[in-house]
Design an enzyme around this catalytic site. Structure first.
Site, PDB file in Angstrom:
ATOM      1  N   ASP A 137      23.462  -7.953   3.683  1.00  0.00           N
ATOM      2  CA  ASP A 137      24.279  -9.041   3.115  1.00  0.00           C
ATOM      3  C   ASP A 137      25.291  -8.518   2.113  1.00  0.00           C
ATOM      4  O   ASP A 137      25.669  -9.208   1.179  1.00  0.00           O
ATOM      5  CB  ASP A 137      23.384 -10.116   2.475  1.00  0.00           C
ATOM      6  N   LYS A 159      15.769  -6.473 -15.277  1.00  0.00           N
ATOM      7  CA  LYS A 159      16.703  -7.083 -16.227  1.00  0.00           C
ATOM      8  C   LYS A 159      16.293  -6.819 -17.679  1.00  0.00           C
ATOM      9  O   LYS A 159      15.251  -7.269 -18.117  1.00  0.00           O
ATOM     10  CB  LYS A 159      16.749  -8.601 -15.978  1.00  0.00           C
ATOM     11  N   ASP A 198      27.474  -8.615  -2.967  1.00  0.00           N
ATOM     12  CA  ASP A 198      26.433  -9.164  -2.101  1.00  0.00           C
ATOM     13  C   ASP A 198      26.723 -10.656  -1.964  1.00  0.00           C
ATOM     14  O   ASP A 198      26.926 -11.354  -2.945  1.00  0.00           O
ATOM     15  CB  ASP A 198      25.045  -8.759  -2.618  1.00  0.00           C
TER      16      ASP A 198
HETATM   17  P1  GTP Z   1      17.296 -15.052  -0.657  1.00  0.00           P
HETATM   18  O1  GTP Z   1      16.191 -15.843  -0.002  1.00  0.00           O
HETATM   19  O2  GTP Z   1      18.444 -15.913  -1.028  1.00  0.00           O
HETATM   20  O3  GTP Z   1      16.812 -14.143  -1.766  1.00  0.00           O
HETATM   21  O4  GTP Z   1      17.930 -14.070   0.446  1.00  0.00           O
HETATM   22  P2  GTP Z   1      17.264 -12.971   1.426  1.00  0.00           P
HETATM   23  O5  GTP Z   1      16.119 -13.583   2.146  1.00  0.00           O
HETATM   24  O6  GTP Z   1      18.366 -12.432   2.271  1.00  0.00           O
HETATM   25  O7  GTP Z   1      16.692 -11.864   0.445  1.00  0.00           O
HETATM   26  P3  GTP Z   1      17.474 -10.652  -0.224  1.00  0.00           P
HETATM   27  O8  GTP Z   1      18.869 -11.079  -0.571  1.00  0.00           O
HETATM   28  O9  GTP Z   1      16.622 -10.079  -1.286  1.00  0.00           O
HETATM   29  O10 GTP Z   1      17.498  -9.613   0.974  1.00  0.00           O
HETATM   30  C1  GTP Z   1      18.304  -8.458   1.006  1.00  0.00           C
HETATM   31  C2  GTP Z   1      18.505  -8.043   2.459  1.00  0.00           C
HETATM   32  O11 GTP Z   1      17.241  -7.750   3.053  1.00  0.00           O
HETATM   33  C3  GTP Z   1      19.120  -9.148   3.300  1.00  0.00           C
HETATM   34  O12 GTP Z   1      20.027  -8.540   4.181  1.00  0.00           O
HETATM   35  C4  GTP Z   1      17.947  -9.764   4.037  1.00  0.00           C
HETATM   36  O13 GTP Z   1      18.311 -10.237   5.330  1.00  0.00           O
HETATM   37  C5  GTP Z   1      17.003  -8.585   4.177  1.00  0.00           C
HETATM   38  N1  GTP Z   1      15.601  -9.002   4.119  1.00  0.00           N
HETATM   39  C6  GTP Z   1      14.962  -9.649   3.098  1.00  0.00           C
HETATM   40  N2  GTP Z   1      13.670  -9.851   3.399  1.00  0.00           N
HETATM   41  C7  GTP Z   1      13.475  -9.328   4.639  1.00  0.00           C
HETATM   42  C8  GTP Z   1      12.323  -9.224   5.509  1.00  0.00           C
HETATM   43  O14 GTP Z   1      11.201  -9.652   5.191  1.00  0.00           O
HETATM   44  N3  GTP Z   1      12.533  -8.591   6.707  1.00  0.00           N
HETATM   45  C9  GTP Z   1      13.741  -8.087   7.097  1.00  0.00           C
HETATM   46  N4  GTP Z   1      13.835  -7.518   8.283  1.00  0.00           N
HETATM   47  N5  GTP Z   1      14.837  -8.177   6.308  1.00  0.00           N
HETATM   48  C10 GTP Z   1      14.699  -8.775   5.101  1.00  0.00           C
END
Ligand code: GTP
Length: 349
Positions: free
Chosen positions: A107, A158, A214
């Site tokens: 992202d 943080k 991001d």
């Molecule tokens: P929020 O729910 O808004 O925190 O977003 P998010 O679910 O995308 O979590 P976050 O921004 O922390 O994730 C960072 C990156 O890791 C993103 O590109 C997510 O798609 C990916 N990501 C987060 N959790 C997982 C998971 O359990 N499995 C996989 N395959 N990717 C994940």
């Protein structure tokens, strides 16, 4: 070079948009978001990407297919969310990864020099290298200080007075030894479990320069849109009009005022006397006459009738309909398919 893109999160902070479309293929400037990342990866020599999916994985696969430009795409779908590090272990156990792997948060919109990160990793003989980007405001992020020789010193959550403004940019180079240290069969986080244990044992920071954002919150999604329109980040977009806006071919906007800094998706119509300012309309959105949309996002297939006002920071979910004379207030969230009727104001969720 091979990359694994983490693309399985639920994207809760970007709801209601992510209730109908997963963040990796969310339209950004009229393109599925990950296409920006894939073009950046290709510029730095990546020819194979494993997309690690979970939430709404079929949508990611349907939109991106088996190849994008010069990159072959493979999909690994998790039954349970495995966090950020768990998917790497999972892909390694499936026999899909080489001895050295790039891992990216799926992202992030960026144009920093990934080739230089790979070259530093090689030169240092590192086990793992993380890109660290300087941000003007570290609020909401942990910071990662490094020593003079670029070894990571600590991961600091943080803190009131951070010793650096460098944060983890979500772009790692890993050796197989690191992949094998990730516990199998459960959710594991790089940031909280894997990297802190590697401090002092071959974990380096690469001090990245360039654009980095991001896109995971509504504010940052809009900021990324404006930055793409204004070419503050390297990308291949069609030309913008004189207001800095991008209007997809075939959309009908005559008699409306579009811009500045707006994106109108495919097959949209915006009625006479309406204004769309610093806003994003995904595909198939219809807006009646005399409506005003300011600093907001309207998702695919939504219908806004005449004289609707959508205020700053509001997000209208896919297929929602808003009846004539309604006001969608600042920061409001309208769920996909919701019906807002009777000219009643709709407050923030
Ligand atoms: P929020 O729910 O808004 O925190 O977003 P998010 O679910 O995308 O979590 P976050 O921004 O922390 O994730 C960072 C990156 O890791 C993103 O590109 C997510 O798609 C990916 N990501 C987060 N959790 C997982 C998971 O359990 N499995 C996989 N395959 N990717 C994940």
């Amino acid at each position: 070079m091979q990359a694994l893109v983490l693309a399985g999160g639920e994207g809760t902070r970007l709801r209601p948009l992510t209730l109908s479309v997963p963040k990796p293929v969310m339209p950004l400037a009229n393109r599925p978001f990950l296409t920006f990342m894939l073009e950046w990866l290709e510029r730095h020599g990546v020819n194979e990407a494993i997309l690690s999916c979970g939430f709404l994985s079929e949508a990611v696969e349907r939109v991106l297919g088996e190849r994008y430009g010069g990159i072959a795409l493979r999909y690994v779908v998790e039954d349970e969310p495995l966090g950020t590090a768990g998917p790497v272990r999972h892909a390694a156990e499936l026999g899909l990864v080489a001895d050295r792997l790039l891992v990216l948060n799926g992202d992030v919109l960026t144009d920093f020099d990934l080739s230089a990160e790979l070259a530093q990793h090689e030169a240092k003989g590192a086990l793992a290298t993380l890109a660290l980007i300087a941000v003007p405001d570290t609020a909401g992020y942990g910071v990662v200080p490094t020593r003079d020789d670029l070894q990571v010193e600590a991961f600091l959550e943080k803190t009131a007075a951070p010793p650096t403004n460098r944060i983890n940019a979500g772009a790692y180079v890993l050796e197989r030894e690191v992949m094998e240290r990730i516990p199998a069969g459960r959710a594991v986080s790089f940031e909280h479990e894997v990297f802190p244990q590697l401090v002092g044992h071959g974990l380096y920071g690469y001090l990245a320069d360039g654009y980095w954002l991001d896109i995971g919150t509504p504010d940052r999604y809009l900021e990324a849109t404006y930055d793409l329109l204004a070419e503050r980040v390297e990308s291949a977009l069609p030309p913008r009009d004189e207001t800095g806006s991008l209007v997809a071919e075939g959309s009908i906007t005559s008699g409306a005022r579009i811009g500045p800094m707006s994106v109108i998706g495919h097959h949209c119509s915006v009625g006479v006397g309406s204004t769309v300012e610093r806003s994003v309309l995904h595909d198939d959105v219809r807006v009646g006459a005399g409506s005003t949309i300011t600093g907001a996002v309207v998702a695919q297939g939504a219908r806004l009738e005449d004289a609707v006002v959508v205020e700053e920071g509001a997000m209208v979910g896919a297929g929602a309909s808003v009846s004539a004379g309604s006001r969608v207030e600042r920061g409001a969230r309208i769920d996909p398919g919701a019906v807002v009727s009777g000219g009643q104001p709709v407050g923030p969720a």
